[in-house]
Write a protein that holds these residues in place. Sequence first.
Motif, PDB file in Angstrom:
ATOM      1  N   LEU A  85       0.679  -1.042   0.074  1.00 42.28           N
ATOM      2  CA  LEU A  85      -0.006   0.039   0.060  1.00 42.28           C
ATOM      3  C   LEU A  85       1.115   1.248  -0.078  1.00 42.28           C
ATOM      4  CD1 LEU A  85      -2.807  -1.079   2.375  1.00 42.28           C
ATOM      5  CD2 LEU A  85      -3.100  -0.744   0.115  1.00 42.28           C
ATOM      6  N   GLY A  86       1.954   1.298   0.750  1.00 44.43           N
ATOM      7  CA  GLY A  86       2.726   2.444   0.739  1.00 44.43           C
ATOM      8  C   GLY A  86       3.614   2.710  -0.475  1.00 44.43           C
ATOM      9  N   THR A  87       4.075   1.654  -1.419  1.00 46.40           N
ATOM     10  CA  THR A  87       4.268   2.093  -2.572  1.00 46.40           C
ATOM     11  C   THR A  87       3.280   2.460  -3.656  1.00 46.40           C
ATOM     12  OG1 THR A  87       4.340  -0.436  -3.317  1.00 46.40           O
ATOM     13  CG2 THR A  87       6.222   0.486  -2.351  1.00 46.40           C
ATOM     14  N   LEU A  88       1.969   2.027  -3.482  1.00 48.33           N
ATOM     15  CA  LEU A  88       0.810   2.380  -4.289  1.00 48.33           C
ATOM     16  C   LEU A  88       0.447   3.908  -4.038  1.00 48.33           C
ATOM     17  CD1 LEU A  88      -1.455  -0.583  -4.405  1.00 48.33           C
ATOM     18  CD2 LEU A  88      -0.349   0.440  -6.412  1.00 48.33           C
ATOM     19  N   ILE A  89       0.701   4.237  -2.539  1.00 50.98           N
ATOM     20  CA  ILE A  89       0.008   5.456  -2.365  1.00 50.98           C
ATOM     21  C   ILE A  89       1.092   5.971  -1.263  1.00 50.98           C
ATOM     22  CG2 ILE A  89      -1.843   6.807  -1.090  1.00 50.98           C
ATOM     23  CD1 ILE A  89      -2.722   5.006  -3.536  1.00 50.98           C
ATOM     24  N   PRO A  90       2.256   6.466  -1.855  1.00 51.85           N
ATOM     25  CA  PRO A  90       3.363   7.232  -1.061  1.00 51.85           C
ATOM     26  C   PRO A  90       2.886   8.368  -0.569  1.00 51.85           C
ATOM     27  CG  PRO A  90       3.890   7.150  -3.219  1.00 51.85           C
ATOM     28  CD  PRO A  90       2.281   6.457  -3.264  1.00 51.85           C
ATOM     29  N   SER A  91       2.521   8.841   0.480  1.00 49.13           N
ATOM     30  CA  SER A  91       1.829  10.128   1.041  1.00 49.13           C
ATOM     31  C   SER A  91       2.240  10.108   2.509  1.00 49.13           C
ATOM     32  CB  SER A  91       0.277  10.268   0.816  1.00 49.13           C
ATOM     33  OG  SER A  91      -0.108  11.303   1.708  1.00 49.13           O
ATOM     34  N   ALA A  92       2.348  11.322   3.037  1.00 50.56           N
ATOM     35  CA  ALA A  92       2.686  11.451   4.143  1.00 50.56           C
ATOM     36  C   ALA A  92       1.523  11.260   5.282  1.00 50.56           C
ATOM     37  CB  ALA A  92       3.049  13.213   4.601  1.00 50.56           C
ATOM     38  N   GLY A  93       0.279  10.979   4.757  1.00 51.37           N
ATOM     39  CA  GLY A  93      -0.883  10.615   5.417  1.00 51.37           C
ATOM     40  C   GLY A  93      -0.593   9.361   5.953  1.00 51.37           C
ATOM     41  N   GLY A  94      -0.095   8.452   5.630  1.00 51.50           N
ATOM     42  CA  GLY A  94       0.412   7.142   5.724  1.00 51.50           C
ATOM     43  C   GLY A  94      -0.919   6.245   5.483  1.00 51.50           C
ATOM     44  N   GLU A  95      -1.391   5.601   7.040  1.00 47.04           N
ATOM     45  CA  GLU A  95      -2.366   4.651   6.762  1.00 47.04           C
ATOM     46  C   GLU A  95      -3.662   5.198   6.402  1.00 47.04           C
ATOM     47  OE1 GLU A  95       0.255   3.318  10.298  1.00 47.04           O
ATOM     48  OE2 GLU A  95      -0.650   5.263   9.865  1.00 47.04           O
ATOM     49  N   TYR A  96      -4.095   6.555   6.704  1.00 49.14           N
ATOM     50  CA  TYR A  96      -5.343   7.046   6.264  1.00 49.14           C
ATOM     51  C   TYR A  96      -5.314   7.423   4.946  1.00 49.14           C
ATOM     52  CZ  TYR A  96      -4.352  12.149   5.819  1.00 49.14           C
ATOM     53  OH  TYR A  96      -3.653  13.007   5.510  1.00 49.14           O
ATOM     54  N   LEU A 392      -6.567  -5.962   0.998  1.00 47.31           N
ATOM     55  CA  LEU A 392      -7.323  -7.000   0.261  1.00 47.31           C
ATOM     56  C   LEU A 392      -7.842  -6.256  -0.776  1.00 47.31           C
ATOM     57  CD1 LEU A 392      -8.232  -9.722   0.439  1.00 47.31           C
ATOM     58  CD2 LEU A 392     -10.263  -8.993   1.957  1.00 47.31           C
ATOM     59  N   LEU A 393      -8.073  -5.114  -0.883  1.00 46.93           N
ATOM     60  CA  LEU A 393      -8.849  -4.400  -1.941  1.00 46.93           C
ATOM     61  C   LEU A 393      -7.926  -3.710  -2.821  1.00 46.93           C
ATOM     62  CD1 LEU A 393     -11.462  -2.492   0.044  1.00 46.93           C
ATOM     63  CD2 LEU A 393     -11.616  -4.755  -1.224  1.00 46.93           C
ATOM     64  N   SER A 394      -6.526  -3.949  -2.744  1.00 46.08           N
ATOM     65  CA  SER A 394      -5.585  -3.050  -3.442  1.00 46.08           C
ATOM     66  C   SER A 394      -5.206  -3.370  -4.872  1.00 46.08           C
ATOM     67  CB  SER A 394      -3.969  -3.311  -2.681  1.00 46.08           C
ATOM     68  OG  SER A 394      -3.498  -4.608  -2.655  1.00 46.08           O
ATOM     69  N   ARG A 395      -5.865  -4.491  -5.280  1.00 49.82           N
ATOM     70  CA  ARG A 395      -5.550  -4.968  -6.728  1.00 49.82           C
ATOM     71  C   ARG A 395      -6.907  -4.630  -7.497  1.00 49.82           C
ATOM     72  NH1 ARG A 395      -1.193  -9.521  -5.984  1.00 49.82           N
ATOM     73  NH2 ARG A 395       0.023  -8.733  -4.266  1.00 49.82           N
ATOM     74  N   ARG A 396      -7.776  -3.727  -7.051  1.00 52.73           N
ATOM     75  CA  ARG A 396      -8.833  -3.618  -7.999  1.00 52.73           C
ATOM     76  C   ARG A 396      -8.584  -2.494  -8.745  1.00 52.73           C
ATOM     77  NH1 ARG A 396     -13.862  -1.929  -4.176  1.00 52.73           N
ATOM     78  NH2 ARG A 396     -12.219  -0.139  -3.540  1.00 52.73           N
ATOM     79  N   GLY A 397      -9.399  -2.683  -9.871  1.00 52.08           N
ATOM     80  CA  GLY A 397      -9.301  -1.454 -11.056  1.00 52.08           C
ATOM     81  C   GLY A 397      -7.886  -1.079 -11.506  1.00 52.08           C
ATOM     82  N   HIS A 398      -7.575   0.099 -11.615  1.00 53.62           N
ATOM     83  CA  HIS A 398      -6.248   0.564 -11.913  1.00 53.62           C
ATOM     84  C   HIS A 398      -5.282   0.077 -11.278  1.00 53.62           C
ATOM     85  CE1 HIS A 398      -7.227   3.986  -9.701  1.00 53.62           C
ATOM     86  NE2 HIS A 398      -5.714   4.267  -9.821  1.00 53.62           N
ATOM     87  N   HIS A 399      -5.662   0.025  -9.862  1.00 48.08           N
ATOM     88  CA  HIS A 399      -4.394  -0.357  -9.044  1.00 48.08           C
ATOM     89  C   HIS A 399      -3.807  -1.675  -9.361  1.00 48.08           C
ATOM     90  CE1 HIS A 399      -5.275   3.118  -6.748  1.00 48.08           C
ATOM     91  NE2 HIS A 399      -6.482   2.778  -6.285  1.00 48.08           N
ATOM     92  N   ARG A 400      -4.356  -2.564 -10.091  1.00 47.66           N
ATOM     93  CA  ARG A 400      -3.869  -3.886 -10.453  1.00 47.66           C
ATOM     94  C   ARG A 400      -2.714  -3.687 -11.250  1.00 47.66           C
ATOM     95  NH1 ARG A 400      -6.192  -8.741 -10.999  1.00 47.66           N
ATOM     96  NH2 ARG A 400      -8.246  -7.991 -10.370  1.00 47.66           N
ATOM     97  N   HIS A 401      -2.787  -2.753 -11.926  1.00 51.54           N
ATOM     98  CA  HIS A 401      -1.574  -2.357 -13.050  1.00 51.54           C
ATOM     99  C   HIS A 401      -0.482  -1.424 -12.577  1.00 51.54           C
ATOM    100  CE1 HIS A 401      -3.745  -5.185 -15.446  1.00 51.54           C
ATOM    101  NE2 HIS A 401      -5.022  -4.293 -15.439  1.00 51.54           N
ATOM    102  N   THR A 402      -0.718  -0.781 -11.557  1.00 48.90           N
ATOM    103  CA  THR A 402       0.289   0.299 -11.064  1.00 48.90           C
ATOM    104  C   THR A 402       1.542  -0.277 -10.565  1.00 48.90           C
ATOM    105  OG1 THR A 402      -1.736   1.554 -10.310  1.00 48.90           O
ATOM    106  CG2 THR A 402       0.497   2.411  -9.413  1.00 48.90           C
ATOM    107  N   PRO A 403       2.534   0.494 -11.167  1.00 47.56           N
ATOM    108  CA  PRO A 403       3.915  -0.213 -10.509  1.00 47.56           C
ATOM    109  C   PRO A 403       4.089  -0.102  -9.207  1.00 47.56           C
ATOM    110  CG  PRO A 403       3.939   1.033 -12.583  1.00 47.56           C
ATOM    111  CD  PRO A 403       2.672   1.328 -11.986  1.00 47.56           C
ATOM    112  N   ALA A 404       4.205  -1.137  -8.522  1.00 48.19           N
ATOM    113  CA  ALA A 404       4.465  -1.304  -7.003  1.00 48.19           C
ATOM    114  C   ALA A 404       5.044  -2.554  -6.466  1.00 48.19           C
ATOM    115  CB  ALA A 404       3.140  -1.150  -6.333  1.00 48.19           C
ATOM    116  N   TRP A 405       5.531  -2.238  -5.296  1.00 45.22           N
ATOM    117  CA  TRP A 405       5.922  -3.774  -4.648  1.00 45.22           C
ATOM    118  C   TRP A 405       4.675  -4.362  -4.264  1.00 45.22           C
ATOM    119  CZ3 TRP A 405       4.985  -6.645  -0.028  1.00 45.22           C
ATOM    120  CH2 TRP A 405       6.095  -7.425   0.182  1.00 45.22           C
TER     121      TRP A 405
END
Length: 469
Positions: A85-96, A392-405
């Motif tokens: 999740l952190g490589t998909l959404i690298p934000s200072a907001g962290g978990e939220y 569990l929801l991290s590979r839905r839609g366009h996130h499935r193809h986003t470059p990430a760990w």
Amino acid sequence: MTDTLRPVETAVLDSAPTETGNPQTLKRSIGVVGGTLLTLSCVTPASTLFVVVPDLFSSLGTATALTIAIGSLLCVAVAFCYSELGTLIPSAGGEYAMVSTMAGRLAGWLVFVLSLLVVMIVPPVIAIGTADYLSPIVHLNPAMAGAGVMLLATLAGLLDLRANAWITGIFLVLEVIAAALVAVLGFAHSHRGAGSLVSMRVADSGGHTNTVTAMMVVSGLAIALFITQGFSTAVYLSEELENPRRNVARTVLATLAISTVIILVPVVAITMGASDLSVLSGGDISSMVTAWSNSAVSTFVSLCVALAIINAGIVMVIQNSRVLFASARDKAWPGPVNNALSRLGRFGSPWVATLLVGVPGAALCFVNLDTLYGVTGVSVTAMYLLVAVAALLSRRGHHRHTPAWRMPLWPAMPILLIAVLAYVLSQQETVYLVWTGGITAVATLYWAFYLRPRRDTRWLVSIPEDAQA
């Protein structure tokens, strides 16, 4: 849960943002080494060992090492979730930011509230222990000493992040030396074999031996998760890490591995080296070190731990101010509050947010420790559960193809983690569940009556533009 978010374009750094201006970004100034030093310092293995672990010894006795080991294994699965999740959404907001994007804005808001509880409570919990470890040279009131550490950490948190990485790195070396010294002395004076680690015995206040049950271990897992939870700092710092797609996962996983060794090995040594069960259950590590060596060695260890606590305070204030900064940038509050919290000082740090983390943290040093421990354990467990749902929801839609760990064993890993954490949460004391639940309920009302009706102008979680490619 379906009210998910769109990335918001970010603007050039501005020290005085306005409510109608574009979101502010933090500058990328640290690499994986600096990020690992900061993250390890937030786990603060030595101060956790000397301040939090004694509480587990008093309730779990010889089962303490086993409980921490189980908690560390659970944290591997949690770290996988954070890394993806952190490589998909690298934000200072962290978990939220991660949960809002994946599971919806309400879920993200609740995670923010839980993380805010954790980031406000953990620093004073650690800071209060300073007085005990300065006692060889000066006697201080624990609450006053803790408040002083929080204020000192607040001043340091206003400085440049790169400078803080090196300051905390030096302190980290000292605390690792202290933990290693305790491990060597404990193993050198072993009074019992490795079998004692699973003997499941604890002494009560009267010196009588009691059995540690499986349910007691499960209940202790909330604190065990808290012991190593600082690895999430890598996600909070992801907006300031160079090449976050690669370095976030490296920092999260390396920090968890290193911190587990630094904490667990001395715990095993202490369990085997304590002269009897009553001494072990008493949890007075300084007295054990004195018995194994001499007062000079014990004083050295105590001073290293005191520095480690100050180190932890600095890093936690840095981390926690970024959470408030990000929430203001994402317009979680009324306009004037957002404008204030998102202001950046001359060193690039969010100075108003830093003050609002440090000063209340100093005040919390005067609150009962048991309450702080209990609420923190429940909050960490619930927060990890929601992060697992987002994973569990991290590979839905366009996130499935986003470059990430990408984590191994998905989706089995987050599903198993959700089940285990839900059970651990159900075994916590009712009073702490009520406190945390009450705060969450108030936060839900704020969402329902303020944020949700203003969904076009409030709680707009943003992702830095250079992280969206």
